[in-house]
Motif scaffolding. Structure first.
Motif, PDB file in Angstrom:
ATOM      1  N   GLY A   1      -3.540 -20.051   0.499  1.00 30.57           N
ATOM      2  CA  GLY A   1      -3.320 -18.605   0.377  1.00 30.57           C
ATOM      3  C   GLY A   1      -1.852 -18.314   0.092  1.00 30.57           C
ATOM      4  N   HIS A   2      -0.972 -19.014   0.787  1.00 30.36           N
ATOM      5  CA  HIS A   2       0.466 -18.830   0.545  1.00 30.36           C
ATOM      6  C   HIS A   2       0.862 -19.348  -0.828  1.00 30.36           C
ATOM      7  CE1 HIS A   2       0.725 -18.607   5.092  1.00 30.36           C
ATOM      8  NE2 HIS A   2       1.135 -17.439   4.643  1.00 30.36           N
ATOM      9  N   LEU A   3       0.103 -20.316  -1.303  1.00 31.56           N
ATOM     10  CA  LEU A   3       0.373 -20.810  -2.655  1.00 31.56           C
ATOM     11  C   LEU A   3       0.164 -19.670  -3.656  1.00 31.56           C
ATOM     12  CD1 LEU A   3       1.070 -23.383  -4.197  1.00 31.56           C
ATOM     13  CD2 LEU A   3      -1.353 -23.873  -4.393  1.00 31.56           C
TER      14      LEU A   3
ATOM     15  N   ILE B   1       6.226  -5.859  17.077  1.00 31.74           N
ATOM     16  CA  ILE B   1       5.008  -6.428  16.511  1.00 31.74           C
ATOM     17  C   ILE B   1       5.118  -6.419  14.987  1.00 31.74           C
ATOM     18  CG2 ILE B   1       3.851  -4.177  16.692  1.00 31.74           C
ATOM     19  CD1 ILE B   1       1.269  -5.845  17.268  1.00 31.74           C
ATOM     20  N   TYR B   2       4.218  -7.163  14.363  1.00 32.68           N
ATOM     21  CA  TYR B   2       4.207  -7.277  12.888  1.00 32.68           C
ATOM     22  C   TYR B   2       4.467  -5.933  12.200  1.00 32.68           C
ATOM     23  CZ  TYR B   2       2.383  -9.030   8.338  1.00 32.68           C
ATOM     24  OH  TYR B   2       2.218  -9.408   7.032  1.00 32.68           O
ATOM     25  N   HIS B   3       3.742  -4.891  12.601  1.00 38.10           N
ATOM     26  CA  HIS B   3       3.893  -3.569  11.980  1.00 38.10           C
ATOM     27  C   HIS B   3       5.310  -3.015  12.134  1.00 38.10           C
ATOM     28  CE1 HIS B   3      -0.451  -3.814  12.388  1.00 38.10           C
ATOM     29  NE2 HIS B   3      -0.561  -2.820  11.537  1.00 38.10           N
TER      30      HIS B   3
ATOM     31  N   ARG C   1       8.023  -4.537  12.815  1.00 43.63           N
ATOM     32  CA  ARG C   1       9.022  -5.349  12.113  1.00 43.63           C
ATOM     33  C   ARG C   1       8.979  -5.049  10.616  1.00 43.63           C
ATOM     34  NH1 ARG C   1       7.458  -9.068  16.341  1.00 43.63           N
ATOM     35  NH2 ARG C   1       5.945 -10.164  15.045  1.00 43.63           N
ATOM     36  N   ASP C   2       7.797  -4.725  10.097  1.00 43.04           N
ATOM     37  CA  ASP C   2       7.709  -4.346   8.686  1.00 43.04           C
ATOM     38  C   ASP C   2       8.350  -2.973   8.438  1.00 43.04           C
ATOM     39  OD1 ASP C   2       6.896  -5.972   6.594  1.00 43.04           O
ATOM     40  OD2 ASP C   2       4.802  -5.983   7.251  1.00 43.04           O
ATOM     41  N   LEU C   3       8.207  -2.059   9.396  1.00 45.62           N
ATOM     42  CA  LEU C   3       8.866  -0.751   9.262  1.00 45.62           C
ATOM     43  C   LEU C   3      10.384  -0.934   9.235  1.00 45.62           C
ATOM     44  CD1 LEU C   3       6.697   1.394  11.712  1.00 45.62           C
ATOM     45  CD2 LEU C   3       6.858   1.675   9.224  1.00 45.62           C
TER      46      LEU C   3
ATOM     47  N   GLU D   1      -6.727  -9.114   2.664  1.00 44.51           N
ATOM     48  CA  GLU D   1      -7.057  -8.789   4.047  1.00 44.51           C
ATOM     49  C   GLU D   1      -5.933  -8.016   4.746  1.00 44.51           C
ATOM     50  OE1 GLU D   1      -6.779 -11.749   2.732  1.00 44.51           O
ATOM     51  OE2 GLU D   1      -5.142 -12.758   3.782  1.00 44.51           O
ATOM     52  N   GLN D   2      -4.770  -7.914   4.105  1.00 49.87           N
ATOM     53  CA  GLN D   2      -3.683  -7.139   4.713  1.00 49.87           C
ATOM     54  C   GLN D   2      -3.595  -5.718   4.160  1.00 49.87           C
ATOM     55  OE1 GLN D   2      -0.017  -8.985   5.789  1.00 49.87           O
ATOM     56  NE2 GLN D   2      -0.824 -11.042   5.492  1.00 49.87           N
ATOM     57  N   LYS D   3      -4.619  -5.314   3.453  1.00 48.47           N
ATOM     58  CA  LYS D   3      -4.643  -3.992   2.838  1.00 48.47           C
ATOM     59  C   LYS D   3      -4.384  -2.885   3.860  1.00 48.47           C
ATOM     60  CE  LYS D   3      -7.431  -1.285  -0.199  1.00 48.47           C
ATOM     61  NZ  LYS D   3      -8.749  -0.821  -0.457  1.00 48.47           N
TER      62      LYS D   3
ATOM     63  N   ASN E   1      11.886 -13.680   1.059  1.00 50.96           N
ATOM     64  CA  ASN E   1      10.865 -14.473   1.739  1.00 50.96           C
ATOM     65  C   ASN E   1      10.794 -13.970   3.184  1.00 50.96           C
ATOM     66  OD1 ASN E   1       9.213 -16.476   2.833  1.00 50.96           O
ATOM     67  ND2 ASN E   1      10.027 -18.028   1.440  1.00 50.96           N
ATOM     68  N   HIS E   2       9.787 -13.156   3.443  1.00 46.15           N
ATOM     69  CA  HIS E   2       9.636 -12.520   4.752  1.00 46.15           C
ATOM     70  C   HIS E   2       8.898 -13.489   5.685  1.00 46.15           C
ATOM     71  CE1 HIS E   2       9.466  -8.774   7.177  1.00 46.15           C
ATOM     72  NE2 HIS E   2       8.253  -9.138   7.547  1.00 46.15           N
ATOM     73  N   LEU E   3       9.615 -14.531   6.059  1.00 45.76           N
ATOM     74  CA  LEU E   3       9.006 -15.595   6.868  1.00 45.76           C
ATOM     75  C   LEU E   3       8.361 -15.052   8.137  1.00 45.76           C
ATOM     76  CD1 LEU E   3      11.987 -18.115   6.753  1.00 45.76           C
ATOM     77  CD2 LEU E   3       9.779 -18.438   5.609  1.00 45.76           C
TER      78      LEU E   3
ATOM     79  N   MET F   1      11.136  -7.649  -3.926  1.00 49.36           N
ATOM     80  CA  MET F   1       9.849  -8.336  -3.952  1.00 49.36           C
ATOM     81  C   MET F   1       9.702  -9.206  -2.720  1.00 49.36           C
ATOM     82  SD  MET F   1       9.011  -9.308  -7.856  1.00 49.36           S
ATOM     83  CE  MET F   1       7.713 -10.263  -7.152  1.00 49.36           C
ATOM     84  N   ASP F   2       8.643  -8.950  -2.001  1.00 47.69           N
ATOM     85  CA  ASP F   2       8.366  -9.660  -0.757  1.00 47.69           C
ATOM     86  C   ASP F   2       7.160 -10.549  -1.046  1.00 47.69           C
ATOM     87  OD1 ASP F   2       6.913 -10.069   1.747  1.00 47.69           O
ATOM     88  OD2 ASP F   2       8.112  -8.477   2.662  1.00 47.69           O
ATOM     89  N   TYR F   3       7.398 -11.850  -1.152  1.00 52.96           N
ATOM     90  CA  TYR F   3       6.284 -12.746  -1.470  1.00 52.96           C
ATOM     91  C   TYR F   3       6.487 -14.118  -0.854  1.00 52.96           C
ATOM     92  CZ  TYR F   3       9.392 -14.320  -5.257  1.00 52.96           C
ATOM     93  OH  TYR F   3      10.460 -14.785  -5.987  1.00 52.96           O
ATOM     94  N   SER F   4       5.453 -14.915  -0.924  1.00 53.24           N
ATOM     95  CA  SER F   4       5.379 -16.240  -0.299  1.00 53.24           C
ATOM     96  C   SER F   4       5.253 -16.079   1.226  1.00 53.24           C
ATOM     97  CB  SER F   4       6.562 -17.127  -0.664  1.00 53.24           C
ATOM     98  OG  SER F   4       6.242 -18.463  -0.341  1.00 53.24           O
ATOM     99  N   SER F   5       6.379 -15.838   1.899  1.00 54.01           N
ATOM    100  CA  SER F   5       6.368 -15.465   3.324  1.00 54.01           C
ATOM    101  C   SER F   5       5.396 -16.252   4.202  1.00 54.01           C
ATOM    102  CB  SER F   5       6.059 -13.962   3.458  1.00 54.01           C
ATOM    103  OG  SER F   5       6.850 -13.220   2.573  1.00 54.01           O
ATOM    104  N   PRO F   6       5.524 -17.585   4.219  1.00 51.89           N
ATOM    105  CA  PRO F   6       4.640 -18.377   5.085  1.00 51.89           C
ATOM    106  C   PRO F   6       5.042 -18.226   6.553  1.00 51.89           C
ATOM    107  CG  PRO F   6       6.276 -19.784   4.059  1.00 51.89           C
ATOM    108  CD  PRO F   6       6.475 -18.409   3.483  1.00 51.89           C
ATOM    109  N   ASN F   7       4.209 -18.746   7.416  1.00 48.11           N
ATOM    110  CA  ASN F   7       4.467 -18.644   8.844  1.00 48.11           C
ATOM    111  C   ASN F   7       5.025 -19.953   9.381  1.00 48.11           C
ATOM    112  OD1 ASN F   7       3.415 -16.005   8.826  1.00 48.11           O
ATOM    113  ND2 ASN F   7       1.352 -16.881   8.812  1.00 48.11           N
ATOM    114  N   ILE F   8       6.118 -19.819  10.114  1.00 49.38           N
ATOM    115  CA  ILE F   8       6.777 -20.981  10.691  1.00 49.38           C
ATOM    116  C   ILE F   8       5.831 -21.700  11.653  1.00 49.38           C
ATOM    117  CG2 ILE F   8       8.694 -21.665  12.210  1.00 49.38           C
ATOM    118  CD1 ILE F   8       9.583 -20.712   9.463  1.00 49.38           C
TER     119      ILE F   8
END
Ligand code: ARG
Length: 564
Positions: A130-132, A305-307, A309-311, A333-335, A156-158, A116-123
């Protein structure tokens, strides 16, 4: 009970499996329509008969078998078959299951792993409302799945890698100092980040400098990395305060930076599989065929890049944890982002792409609520939680000033109110805050359920009862008791439904239903003054309802104070 009944009914209907019956069975809205109702409309085609006729025939068929069926009455009304159960038997059966310690606990997840990948706020950015939401929804889904026996890896995918750190380094060197950052923490980081963006509008060269610093980070420049590490530490202290308030934990804080050095292997694999294309100096995977914009893999300067790094992250997770499912809880919005990532995994030939699930949610707005905002119009999660605790404290001072442990109680009520309000509707619905609703003790709110829990506890304390009294269903003869037992019966089914749909709101609604049924029982049935046997049975029912209220709230991530 629904299951038992489906099996019973299936015996009398040719060519229908208990599972089919189970799916059809409804719980009628009013008691005089029976305890369960079987609509015969979908059977019309199969049996080539009118639904009303099917209902009548089935009724006769079942009735021929007399009491063996355990129904006291069966009614055929307009294509519905209504079943009336032998209440005493039914209640006893439910109660003996429900008092067990493991009631509602499933085995569906035994041996299965969910990442489960959740919360994941930005440093170095704010932990905003939204992160809440991802934190609250993710935490509840974690509890629900754990209850069903799954092994969960909480990640937590920070957001701790990317050009924004290049910007921050430039801004820090130009407009801040060690002292200032040490003194003001994340506020100072935000200030200079906002300043950078404003300045870069006027002077685009700043953006080139930022990119250059980020490229240095990717190359491992020690000066750049030391600053980045320091910014990260400062942010983590901030995040930890929010997590403590919410009672949320993670197994791993493996953010985007963790996967940075794993991206080249992904690039190589994509190349080898013939998926990588060059486009104006960048590397992409074209998704034109699937009506999506291309998935960017590396930028012009070769950085990840974000993509990508997610791969790298999902490949790592599959290799490391062999997950059966991997969930991502983020805003709607990340759909597209996840659709692209999942598609690339599919194109890479991984069958498990089907098990990647984006769990999106709607926006948060603040309806006329005055909140202190520290910079601009960003709403901080911590501010909302603190405001809610403060307001809960005010209510306690007003209503019950002699309450022991006021501070802890205000925290549980204030935080619980926010969580409950967030989870009360389908995820995808937008949440609009109004303090009246959040902290409404009489409405469908967290405090209302918590208050009911405390009330049940207070009855048990007055009776000096344990809440584990044996429950003789023969002594529970009122409608309110029957209705409460029926709600208790639905608990396991609600957990499963919430899990299948990734929807904690199913359990939030259930908590209200349960609290309302308990309050009705409390209103209609004297407990402490009842005759000895009845009293014991009612205390037992009180203890049972209380336990399930606490557990349901626990699955939402909410604690119930003992007194309010
Ligand atoms: N840091 C991102 C954000 O704040 C969310 C990350 C979600 N997880 C992921 N694996 N992309 O929007």
């Amino acid at each position: 009970m629904k299951k038992t009944i489906s099996i019973k009914i299936a015996k009398y209907i040719n060519d229908m499996a208990p599972e089919e019956i189970y799916d059809l069975l409804e719980i009628p809205p009013v008691a005089d329509m029976g305890d369960f109702s079987l609509p015969c409309f979908t059977m019309a085609k199969k049996f080539r008969k009118a639904p009303a006729q099917i209902a009548v025939e089935l009724k006769e068929q079942i009735e021929k078998n007399g009491d063996e069926t355990g129904f006291t009455r069966i009614q055929a009304v307009n294509g519905y078959l209504n079943f009336f159960l032998n209440r005493k038997e039914y209640m006893q059966e439910i109660l003996s299951g429900a008092i067990r310690e493991d009631y509602g606990t499933g085995t569906k997840g035994a041996g299965k792993v969910i990442c489960m990948d959740y919360s994941s706020p930005n440093i170095a950015k704010n932990f905003h409302v939204g992160h809440l939401r991802t934190t609250i929804i993710g935490n509840s889904l974690y509890k629900i799945y754990a209850k069903l026996g799954y092994q969960i890896v909480r990640i937590n995918h920070l957001g701790d890698w990317g050009t924004q750190f290049g910007k921050l380094i430039v801004a820090y060197r130009k407009w801040s100092s060690r002292e200032l950052v040490e003194e003001k923490g994340i506020e100072e980081l935000l200030r200079i980040y906002v300043l950078f963006n404003a300045e870069a509008e006027k002077d685009p060269v700043l953006n080139d400098e930022a990119r250059a610093w980020f490229a240095e980070m990717e190359k491992g420049n020690p000066e750049a990395l030391a600053l980045w590490e320091w910014f990260k530490e400062i942010s983590m202290v901030d995040f930890a305060r929010v997590y403590r308030l919410l009672g949320v934990d993670f197994d791993f804080y493996t953010g985007e930076s963790f996967y940075m050095d794993k991206v080249p292997a992904v690039v190589a694999e994509l190349k080898q599989k013939g998926l990588l294309e060059e486009s104006e100096g960048t590397n992409i995977v074209s998704l034109e065929q699937y009506e999506m914009p291309p998935c960017l893999i590396t930028k012009k300067d070769g950085s990840s890049i974000y993509h990508s790094r997610d791969l790298a992250a999902v490949l790592y997770r599959q290799q490391e944890y062999h997950f059966d499912k991997c969930l991502y809880v983020t805003g709607m919005e990340q759909k597209l982002h996840f659709a692209q990532v999942f598609k690339v995994i599919e194109l890479m030939g991984y069958e498990w792409h089907r098990e990647l699930i984006h769990v999106p949610y709607g926006l948060v707005s603040l309806e006329g609520a005055k909140l202190s905002t520290r910079t601009g119009n960003i709403i901080y999660a911590e501010d909302i939680l603190k405001e809610s605790i403060k307001r809960a404290m005010e209510i306690i001072e007003q209503k019950n000033p002699v309450l022991p442990e006021k501070e802890q109680t205000a925290e549980k009520v204030g935080v619980g109110a926010i969580i409950f309000h967030d989870l009360y509707n389908q995820r995808i619905k937008n949440v609009s805050f109004s303090w009246e609703n959040v902290l409404n003790f009489d409405g469908a709110s967290g405090p209302y359920v918590q208050y009911t829990y405390a009330r049940a506890g207070s009855i048990l304390r007055k009776a000096q009862a344990e809440g584990k009294e044996s429950i003789d269903a023969r002594l529970l003869t009122t409608q309110a008791e029957y209705e409460l037992v029926k709600v208790i019966d639905r608990y396991p089914e609600k957990i499963k439904e919430a899990a299948e749909r990734f929807e904690p709101f199913i359990l939030a609604r259930y908590a209200i239903e349960l609290a309302a049924a308990f309050n009705k029982f409390y209103q209609d049935c004297p407990i402490l003054t009842a005759a000895a046997g009845v009293k014991t049975a009612r205390l037992g029912l009180t203890g049972l309802a209380r336990k399930i209220i606490r557990e349901t709230m626990g699955l939402l991530g909410i604690e119930c104070p003992e007194a309010m």
